[in-house]
Design a protein around this motif. Structure first.
Motif, PDB file in Angstrom:
ATOM      1  N   ILE A 159      -6.061   7.522   6.254  1.00  0.00           N
ATOM      2  CA  ILE A 159      -6.156   8.979   6.137  1.00  0.00           C
ATOM      3  C   ILE A 159      -5.432   9.449   4.884  1.00  0.00           C
ATOM      4  O   ILE A 159      -5.953  10.263   4.103  1.00  0.00           O
ATOM      5  N   GLU A 160      -4.231   8.919   4.669  1.00  0.00           N
ATOM      6  CA  GLU A 160      -3.469   9.331   3.493  1.00  0.00           C
ATOM      7  C   GLU A 160      -4.179   8.941   2.204  1.00  0.00           C
ATOM      8  O   GLU A 160      -4.210   9.715   1.232  1.00  0.00           O
ATOM      9  N   ALA A 161      -4.756   7.745   2.159  1.00  0.00           N
ATOM     10  CA  ALA A 161      -5.452   7.303   0.955  1.00  0.00           C
ATOM     11  C   ALA A 161      -6.612   8.240   0.619  1.00  0.00           C
ATOM     12  O   ALA A 161      -6.829   8.591  -0.549  1.00  0.00           O
ATOM     13  N   MET A 162      -7.354   8.670   1.640  1.00  0.00           N
ATOM     14  CA  MET A 162      -8.468   9.586   1.414  1.00  0.00           C
ATOM     15  C   MET A 162      -7.971  10.929   0.875  1.00  0.00           C
ATOM     16  O   MET A 162      -8.559  11.509  -0.050  1.00  0.00           O
ATOM     17  N   ILE A 163      -6.882  11.415   1.432  1.00  0.00           N
ATOM     18  CA  ILE A 163      -6.336  12.712   1.018  1.00  0.00           C
ATOM     19  C   ILE A 163      -5.768  12.636  -0.395  1.00  0.00           C
ATOM     20  O   ILE A 163      -6.005  13.519  -1.225  1.00  0.00           O
ATOM     21  N   LEU A 164      -5.011  11.579  -0.687  1.00  0.00           N
ATOM     22  CA  LEU A 164      -4.424  11.463  -2.017  1.00  0.00           C
ATOM     23  C   LEU A 164      -5.493  11.283  -3.089  1.00  0.00           C
ATOM     24  O   LEU A 164      -5.378  11.831  -4.191  1.00  0.00           O
ATOM     25  N   ALA A 165      -6.524  10.492  -2.776  1.00  0.00           N
ATOM     26  CA  ALA A 165      -7.609  10.318  -3.745  1.00  0.00           C
ATOM     27  C   ALA A 165      -8.281  11.652  -4.036  1.00  0.00           C
ATOM     28  O   ALA A 165      -8.564  11.988  -5.195  1.00  0.00           O
ATOM     29  N   LEU A 202     -12.201   2.382   6.202  1.00  0.00           N
ATOM     30  CA  LEU A 202     -11.170   2.217   5.185  1.00  0.00           C
ATOM     31  C   LEU A 202      -9.957   1.488   5.752  1.00  0.00           C
ATOM     32  O   LEU A 202      -9.363   0.630   5.080  1.00  0.00           O
ATOM     33  N   ALA A 203      -9.570   1.800   6.990  1.00  0.00           N
ATOM     34  CA  ALA A 203      -8.432   1.109   7.614  1.00  0.00           C
ATOM     35  C   ALA A 203      -8.702  -0.384   7.706  1.00  0.00           C
ATOM     36  O   ALA A 203      -7.820  -1.212   7.415  1.00  0.00           O
ATOM     37  N   THR A 224       8.870   3.856  10.334  1.00  0.00           N
ATOM     38  CA  THR A 224       9.338   4.723   9.249  1.00  0.00           C
ATOM     39  C   THR A 224       8.287   4.847   8.155  1.00  0.00           C
ATOM     40  O   THR A 224       8.165   5.898   7.522  1.00  0.00           O
ATOM     41  N   LEU A 225       7.508   3.792   7.907  1.00  0.00           N
ATOM     42  CA  LEU A 225       6.401   3.911   6.961  1.00  0.00           C
ATOM     43  C   LEU A 225       5.403   4.961   7.435  1.00  0.00           C
ATOM     44  O   LEU A 225       4.875   5.747   6.634  1.00  0.00           O
ATOM     45  N   ALA A 226       5.153   4.984   8.740  1.00  0.00           N
ATOM     46  CA  ALA A 226       4.238   5.976   9.296  1.00  0.00           C
ATOM     47  C   ALA A 226       4.803   7.384   9.160  1.00  0.00           C
ATOM     48  O   ALA A 226       4.078   8.329   8.811  1.00  0.00           O
ATOM     49  N   ILE A 227       6.092   7.541   9.419  1.00  0.00           N
ATOM     50  CA  ILE A 227       6.725   8.863   9.326  1.00  0.00           C
ATOM     51  C   ILE A 227       6.636   9.392   7.901  1.00  0.00           C
ATOM     52  O   ILE A 227       6.276  10.557   7.678  1.00  0.00           O
ATOM     53  N   HIS A 228       6.940   8.555   6.936  1.00  0.00           N
ATOM     54  CA  HIS A 228       6.891   9.003   5.542  1.00  0.00           C
ATOM     55  C   HIS A 228       5.457   9.306   5.110  1.00  0.00           C
ATOM     56  O   HIS A 228       5.221  10.252   4.351  1.00  0.00           O
ATOM     57  N   SER A 229       4.514   8.517   5.593  1.00  0.00           N
ATOM     58  CA  SER A 229       3.117   8.774   5.269  1.00  0.00           C
ATOM     59  C   SER A 229       2.679  10.131   5.812  1.00  0.00           C
ATOM     60  O   SER A 229       2.050  10.929   5.105  1.00  0.00           O
ATOM     61  N   GLU A 230       3.024  10.405   7.053  1.00  0.00           N
ATOM     62  CA  GLU A 230       2.652  11.694   7.653  1.00  0.00           C
ATOM     63  C   GLU A 230       3.282  12.852   6.908  1.00  0.00           C
ATOM     64  O   GLU A 230       2.647  13.902   6.718  1.00  0.00           O
ATOM     65  N   ARG A 231       4.521  12.681   6.451  1.00  0.00           N
ATOM     66  CA  ARG A 231       5.190  13.758   5.707  1.00  0.00           C
ATOM     67  C   ARG A 231       4.528  13.974   4.339  1.00  0.00           C
ATOM     68  O   ARG A 231       4.413  15.112   3.864  1.00  0.00           O
ATOM     69  N   ARG A 232       4.083  12.897   3.710  1.00  0.00           N
ATOM     70  CA  ARG A 232       3.370  13.055   2.443  1.00  0.00           C
ATOM     71  C   ARG A 232       2.044  13.781   2.669  1.00  0.00           C
ATOM     72  O   ARG A 232       1.656  14.665   1.894  1.00  0.00           O
ATOM     73  N   ILE A 233       1.351  13.403   3.725  1.00  0.00           N
ATOM     74  CA  ILE A 233       0.089  14.071   4.057  1.00  0.00           C
ATOM     75  C   ILE A 233       0.326  15.556   4.300  1.00  0.00           C
ATOM     76  O   ILE A 233      -0.423  16.419   3.802  1.00  0.00           O
ATOM     77  N   LEU A 283       0.828  -1.206   0.000  1.00  0.00           N
ATOM     78  CA  LEU A 283       0.000   0.000   0.000  1.00  0.00           C
ATOM     79  C   LEU A 283       0.863   1.257   0.000  1.00  0.00           C
ATOM     80  O   LEU A 283       0.547   2.248  -0.678  1.00  0.00           O
ATOM     81  N   SER A 284       1.961   1.239   0.732  1.00  0.00           N
ATOM     82  CA  SER A 284       2.855   2.397   0.782  1.00  0.00           C
ATOM     83  C   SER A 284       3.496   2.662  -0.574  1.00  0.00           C
ATOM     84  O   SER A 284       3.732   3.822  -0.942  1.00  0.00           O
ATOM     85  N   VAL A 285       3.786   1.600  -1.324  1.00  0.00           N
ATOM     86  CA  VAL A 285       4.288   1.779  -2.688  1.00  0.00           C
ATOM     87  C   VAL A 285       3.244   2.499  -3.533  1.00  0.00           C
ATOM     88  O   VAL A 285       3.554   3.454  -4.260  1.00  0.00           O
ATOM     89  N   LYS A 286       1.997   2.075  -3.452  1.00  0.00           N
ATOM     90  CA  LYS A 286       0.922   2.710  -4.217  1.00  0.00           C
ATOM     91  C   LYS A 286       0.760   4.171  -3.816  1.00  0.00           C
ATOM     92  O   LYS A 286       0.595   5.054  -4.670  1.00  0.00           O
ATOM     93  N   HIS A 287       0.779   4.437  -2.514  1.00  0.00           N
ATOM     94  CA  HIS A 287       0.654   5.808  -2.035  1.00  0.00           C
ATOM     95  C   HIS A 287       1.778   6.686  -2.570  1.00  0.00           C
ATOM     96  O   HIS A 287       1.553   7.845  -2.955  1.00  0.00           O
ATOM     97  N   THR A 288       2.983   6.148  -2.566  1.00  0.00           N
ATOM     98  CA  THR A 288       4.136   6.935  -2.991  1.00  0.00           C
ATOM     99  C   THR A 288       4.004   7.369  -4.443  1.00  0.00           C
ATOM    100  O   THR A 288       4.276   8.526  -4.795  1.00  0.00           O
ATOM    101  N   VAL A 289       3.588   6.455  -5.296  1.00  0.00           N
ATOM    102  CA  VAL A 289       3.424   6.807  -6.711  1.00  0.00           C
ATOM    103  C   VAL A 289       2.313   7.829  -6.885  1.00  0.00           C
ATOM    104  O   VAL A 289       2.475   8.823  -7.616  1.00  0.00           O
TER     105      VAL A 289
END
Length: 526
Positions: free
Chosen positions: A462-468, A512-513, A367-376, A219-225
């Motif tokens: 949360i990130e998925a909702m924001i990115l969508a 969603l979670a 670290t996945l959480a940290i990167h997700s929060e920074r993307r958000i 999922l983190s790979v998908k979010h990153t792209v």
């Protein structure tokens, strides 16, 4: 109907099979397993008839091992072991976790080196397959002589004492066994010791963590792209040549997967050789207002970050897979070429492997959480998100606040995870009258990993909702995004509608979670 998990002779229980059983599949053993169990049981009975001095069978437990116990008192010795260890406390383990623990214990006992009575193993397996799941408190094990406390609560259920979860209802163990026409356990020989003495709780929880971690990394790979597409990032940092020059297996994997997810995107900037400076520009002149040649680290360093998580996950997987294939109680019985049996007293119950692997995985997940929060944070900040509205709101700015509250929650989730990041594997506290002078805390490490995964799932929701929403604000039909990203946005929209006027997002986040955690979720990499 869920297909049963059938273990053939010499086949080990895998983390994927463990998860299937945890989610309701039956576990079936081969005839060779039962033959091995029967043979070892008979060998132990012969040793008892010879009044051999064997820990826990003809001695007391722990520092009381210097006390000789007559084989005639075997039944009382075994039953009392279950009683004195049934001292857990705290919140209950999830039914799926207890099912996984029972499956892991069945797998290790079925190897035929523990001396358990076949009837004892059959009862444990019958309870698992008929979904009679004992109530097990989550706290009380130090992971040294195995997971004595949680396993004792399972064994107590087999005695017909305490409570069981049966088809979503809490009933007494006695009633559950009676209704299923199962005879309660009457432990003798090594039955109770074999049930409680091993790493099955920490290993089972770690096995479930492994499976969910793989999905959340995907999922983190998908979010990153999708994040890179929202911000018109460059594919230059994703080029596999970088992995060739720094050939960590995980980094090479990440380059490949990120590029595959990005295939067909019109939003990402394709790699091109660097342009030459205009001949009219003097070298001493500063060049202002030029396009930034490199993306922020949250995108540019994604292959290195995701690759390191992947490698950590592989280490964890190898450790869990080996532990599931192990005999982890004490003592153990090993057949010799001359037909005799060797009795070995040792420390296979010591859960250090799982403790260290679980701590390593917990750090990687954080670290996945940290990167997700920074993307958000970047996508919701109108000073950094390249023209998107503040907090990617879908309606009037100011009157409505969009994902402002959700962004705060994301920050809080990371803080929550960081406060629980201290390694469990270094928390050794001598216990058991200094018989257990060093302990592993492996179950604490595995449980904490499970909690981290729950919080990470909420953060990624949360990130998925924001990115969508950000993608849809860029282009209503999102057709300029990669096919993989379009499919992912479609999956999100099946669970959560776009945010227009402000509304409570708490239920959306949880729904969603939960969806993102499921084995069947469409999170496969292309």
């Amino acid at each position: 109907m869920t297909r049963p998990v059938q273990l053939a002779a010499n086949q080990d229980l895998s983390p994927a099979q463990l998860e299937a059983v945890a989610n309701g599949a039956e576990l079936q053993l081969s005839q060779q397993h039962w033959q091995a169990v029967q043979q070892c049981y008979e060998q132990v009975q012969q040793l008892l008839q010879q009044r051999a001095r064997i820990y826990g069978l003809t001695t007391g437990y722990g520092p009381l091992a210097d006390t000789y116990i007559d084989p005639a008192d075997s039944a009382s010795l075994q039953r009392n072991l279950i009683y004195h260890l049934s001292s857990g406390t705290g919140p209950l383990l999830a039914v799926t976790q207890v099912r996984a623990i029972m499956a892991a214990r069945v797998a290790t006992l079925a190897r035929g080196h523990s001396g358990v009575h076949p009837k004892c193993l059959k009862l444990l397996l019958a309870c698992l397959n008929q979904d009679l799941i004992p109530v097990v408190p989550s706290l009380g094990t130090v992971g040294a002589s195995g997971d004595l406390t949680p396993l004792a609560h399972i064994a107590r259920g087999l005695l017909g004492e305490g409570n069981m979860h049966v088809q979503g209802q809490l009933v007494t163990a006695a009633d559950a066994l009676a209704k299923a026409k199962l005879e309660p356990l009457a432990p003798t020989g090594k039955d109770a010791l074999a049930l409680v003495n091993g790493t099955s709780a920490m290993t089972a929880i770690a096995g479930l963590n492994q499976q969910l971690s793989e999905r959340l990394l995907t999922l983190s790979v998908k979010h990153t792209v999708l994040y890179g597409e929202v911000l018109s990032g460059s594919t230059e940092a994703l080029q596999p040549g970088l992995g060739q020059l720094r050939p960590h297996a995980g980094q090479c994997w990440a380059h490949q997967q990120l590029l595959a997810q990005a295939e067909g995107s019109e939003r990402l900037q394709a790699y091109a050789p660097p342009p030459q400076l205009n001949d009219q520009v003097q070298q001493q002149q500063a060049m202002f207002a030029q396009a930034m040649p490199q993306d922020a680290y949250s995108f540019r360093c994604a292959p290195q970050h995701l690759g390191a998580v992947y490698d950590t996950l592989k280490f964890h997987q190898q450790t869990v897979t080996t532990e599931l294939a192990s005999v982890t109680d004490n003592p153990v019985f090993l057949n010799q070429p001359d037909g005799s049996v060797q009795v070995l007293h040792g420390g296979n119950f010591f859960g250090q492997h799982i403790a260290l692997a679980a701590d390593a995985l917990n750090n990687a997940l954080l670290t996945l959480a940290i990167h997700s929060e920074r993307r958000i944070a970047r996508v919701t900040d109108d000073k950094l998100n390249q023209g998107l509205p503040p907090f990617v709101r879908g309606n009037n700015n100011g009157l409505h606040s969009g994902f402002m509250g959700a962004q705060v929650t994301a920050s809080a989730l990371v803080a929550e995870l960081r406060t629980h990041a201290h390694p469990a594997s270094i928390q050794s506290i001598p216990t058991n009258a200094n018989n257990q002078d060093v302990v592993t805390m492996g179950t604490i490490a595995a449980r904490r990993c499970a909690e981290t995964l729950q919080r990470l799932s909420e953060l990624l929701a949360i990130e998925a909702m924001i990115l969508a929403q950000a993608a849809e604000l860029r282009h209503a039909s999102v057709t300029s995004f990669s096919p993989a990203s379009q499919a992912f946005i479609g999956e999100v929209r099946k669970q959560v509608k776009p945010l227009g006027d402000d509304r409570s997002l708490a239920d959306d986040i949880q729904r969603l979670a939960h969806h993102l955690q499921q084995p069947g979720f469409n999170a496969q990499l292309v």
